[in-house]
Design a protein around this motif. Structure first.
Motif: not given
Length: 213
Positions: A44-49, A53-59, A61-63, A92-96
């Motif tokens: 579930v967390a992976s899908e949330r991330i 990331l698609l919404a550019r909410r990177i910070a 996603a990192r949390r 995925a987060v690191m790439s973003a």
């Protein structure tokens, strides 16, 4: 149960119901924590991330990535699976965040581990994610080579969905490969990937909600 939350949330997000999708994933995390289901939590967390990331909410996603369960606390194959999901999400987060080299290195380790364990489908998914990172880093030729090398396996196994789940970056690389597929050099290098088959995959990618995300 994983399908009930992660997959349904993705379907809702693809239909434009981002808030509903987020609420469903939040509910999935609560259920996972209450019932002590770390694999559900990780999925579930992976899908949330992915959606963040698609919404550019990177910070954010990192949390979410940092709060994912650690497979070392779970014995056997379940712990390994949790770590694999977590590794893919972190990459995925690191790439973003712009650390594309770090993301590729992390995915290379994951791909090698999956290869050793004989987990073909998961390995293919990780390799597709690696192509996405290469494309995002503007390593266009490397992305094309990597995806072209995977397509023969997709032809043989029929795992088109695993490729399409790579999203819009994969669709972009597929478009470029289709242009190459009309050449003699493509036929020599990839005799197991017919142009007509590739054209069908490209058409499917253009119509796919994942590729349009």
């Amino acid at each position: 149960m994983i399908a009930s939350y992660a997959v349904l949330a993705r379907i809702r997000a693809n239909r434009g119901a981002a808030v509903d999708a987020a609420e469903l994933l939040a509910e999935g995390v609560k259920v996972a924590e209450r019932l002590a289901l770390p694999r559900l939590h990780a999925a579930v967390a992976s899908e949330r991330i992915r959606q963040l990331l698609l919404a550019r909410r990177i910070a954010e996603a990192r949390r979410v990535a940092e709060a994912m369960p650690d497979g070392s606390s779970t014995e056997g194959g379940l712990g390994i699976t949790i770590d694999q999901i977590r590794t893919g999400a972190l990459a995925a987060v690191m790439s973003a965040e712009g650390d594309r080299d770090g993301a590729v290195a992390l995915l290379d380790e994951l791909i090698d581990d999956l290869q050793r364990r004989g987990q073909f489908r998961a390995r293919l998914a990780a390799a597709v994610q690696r192509v996405v990172v290469l494309e995002q880093a503007a390593h266009r030729m490397a992305a094309e080579r990597a995806l072209a090398d995977l397509l023969g396996q997709v032809v043989a196994t029929g795992l088109r969905r695993t490729v399409l789940d790579g999203g819009p970056d994969i669709a972009t690389v597929l478009d470029r490969l289709l242009a190459q597929a009309a050449t003699r050099s493509w036929a020599r290098a990839h005799p197991d990937v017919p142009r007509d088959w590739l054209a069908g995959l490209v058409a499917q990618a253009r119509d796919d909600p994942e590729a349009a995300s």
